[in-house]
Enzyme design. Structure first.
Site, PDB file in Angstrom:
ATOM      1  N   GLU A  73      -2.913  -1.049  -5.461  1.00  0.00           N
ATOM      2  CA  GLU A  73      -3.667  -0.490  -5.696  1.00  0.00           C
ATOM      3  C   GLU A  73      -4.029   1.018  -6.496  1.00  0.00           C
ATOM      4  O   GLU A  73      -5.145   1.316  -7.139  1.00  0.00           O
ATOM      5  CB  GLU A  73      -4.422   0.098  -4.555  1.00  0.00           C
ATOM      6  CG  GLU A  73      -5.204  -1.318  -3.870  1.00  0.00           C
ATOM      7  CD  GLU A  73      -4.156  -2.124  -3.561  1.00  0.00           C
ATOM      8  OE1 GLU A  73      -4.483  -3.388  -3.395  1.00  0.00           O
ATOM      9  OE2 GLU A  73      -3.229  -1.547  -3.206  1.00  0.00           O
ATOM     10  N   VAL A  95       5.882   3.771  -3.335  1.00  0.00           N
ATOM     11  CA  VAL A  95       7.384   2.907  -2.598  1.00  0.00           C
ATOM     12  C   VAL A  95       7.661   1.359  -2.870  1.00  0.00           C
ATOM     13  O   VAL A  95       6.926   1.503  -1.915  1.00  0.00           O
ATOM     14  CB  VAL A  95       8.542   4.141  -1.157  1.00  0.00           C
ATOM     15  CG1 VAL A  95       9.655   2.775  -1.637  1.00  0.00           C
ATOM     16  CG2 VAL A  95       8.667   5.132  -1.540  1.00  0.00           C
ATOM     17  N   HIS A 103       7.809 -10.883  -5.329  1.00  0.00           N
ATOM     18  CA  HIS A 103       7.027  -9.630  -4.489  1.00  0.00           C
ATOM     19  C   HIS A 103       7.312  -9.122  -5.496  1.00  0.00           C
ATOM     20  O   HIS A 103       6.529  -7.996  -6.258  1.00  0.00           O
ATOM     21  CB  HIS A 103       6.532  -9.938  -3.596  1.00  0.00           C
ATOM     22  CG  HIS A 103       5.360  -8.862  -3.057  1.00  0.00           C
ATOM     23  ND1 HIS A 103       5.441  -8.245  -3.005  1.00  0.00           N
ATOM     24  CD2 HIS A 103       4.047  -9.126  -3.587  1.00  0.00           C
ATOM     25  CE1 HIS A 103       4.050  -7.478  -2.776  1.00  0.00           C
ATOM     26  NE2 HIS A 103       3.085  -8.161  -2.811  1.00  0.00           N
ATOM     27  N   PHE A 128       3.510   8.123 -13.515  1.00  0.00           N
ATOM     28  CA  PHE A 128       4.393   6.957 -13.158  1.00  0.00           C
ATOM     29  C   PHE A 128       6.096   7.552 -11.557  1.00  0.00           C
ATOM     30  O   PHE A 128       6.383   8.233 -11.816  1.00  0.00           O
ATOM     31  CB  PHE A 128       5.235   5.818 -13.160  1.00  0.00           C
ATOM     32  CG  PHE A 128       5.870   4.900 -13.227  1.00  0.00           C
ATOM     33  CD1 PHE A 128       4.621   4.452 -12.659  1.00  0.00           C
ATOM     34  CD2 PHE A 128       7.330   4.906 -12.488  1.00  0.00           C
ATOM     35  CE1 PHE A 128       5.447   3.007 -11.510  1.00  0.00           C
ATOM     36  CE2 PHE A 128       7.823   3.688 -12.578  1.00  0.00           C
ATOM     37  CZ  PHE A 128       6.815   2.718 -12.030  1.00  0.00           C
TER      38      PHE A 128
END
Length: 206
Positions: A73, A95, A103, A128
């Site tokens: 998100e 994290v 995944h 980032f």
């Protein structure tokens, strides 16, 4: 002779980034978007970022913090914040730890590209700040003490916000070439939406 597992882990966690000692973020507005997933680790990273912002003279009232459920998100929330026109840079903190399935790879790839695309499409630097680690030990080594990567993210946010300001002709010394040109760049379609009124300009965040 091979390094011990511990020493190799510590070496990998060390930052190789250097920053100017005179970064002045007095007028800089920073947004921090963090995940609730892996809350304890992310909190340490955000604390590290805030420490760096304080050292760069970013005031508390110019720091906006909000949270989202998980790393996936982050790009969407970052775009909303960047488009609000109330911040000069956004730090996306989270994290991700490798599990038993693919995944981890899918999310890491999507999030890194998403955050980069937000910065490119809005002209607002998006940092980032997502650790992508294979083990919990790697996370701890990169979010504690002098190896807290959040600290670097805070410094990076200020530096890139100042760079953006120079390039857009906002503040700083104007020159004839390069960043800080003689005339500010004209806003384009990719620029953040301007605040609706003067009151909105004064606040930071959504």
């Amino acid at each position: 002779m091979f390094q011990s597992r511990t020493s190799a882990l510590e070496m990998g966690a060390e930052s190789e980034v250097s920053f100017s000692s005179d970064l002045d973020g007095t007028e800089v507005r920073i947004g921090i978007i963090r995940t609730r997933w892996n809350d304890e680790d992310v909190t340490r990273l955000v604390d590290g970022a805030k420490k760096a912002l304080t050292e760069c003279k970013v005031t508390d009232e110019n720091i906006f913090e909000t949270e989202v459920p998980g790393a996936f998100e982050l790009p969407y929330a970052a775009k909303l914040l960047a488009m609000s026109g109330t911040v000069d840079a956004v730090i996306c903190a989270g994290v991700l730890v490798k599990g038993d399935t693919m995944h981890f790879e899918y999310i890491s790839d999507a999030v890194s590209k998403g955050i980069m695309n937000v910065g490119m499409s809005t002209n607002v630097p998006c940092i980032f700040g997502v650790l992508t680690c294979l083990t919990d030990d790697q996370v701890k080594a990169r979010s504690t003490g002098d190896s807290n990567h959040g600290y670097d993210w805070g410094k990076t946010a200020v530096e890139m916000a100042l760079l953006r300001g120079q390039a857009m002709g906002v503040g700083g010394k104007m020159s004839g070439m390069g960043f800080g040109m003689s005339a500010p760049l004209k806003p384009g379609l990719s620029d953040p939406m301007p605040p609706a009124d003067e009151e909105k300009k004064k606040r930071v965040g959504f």
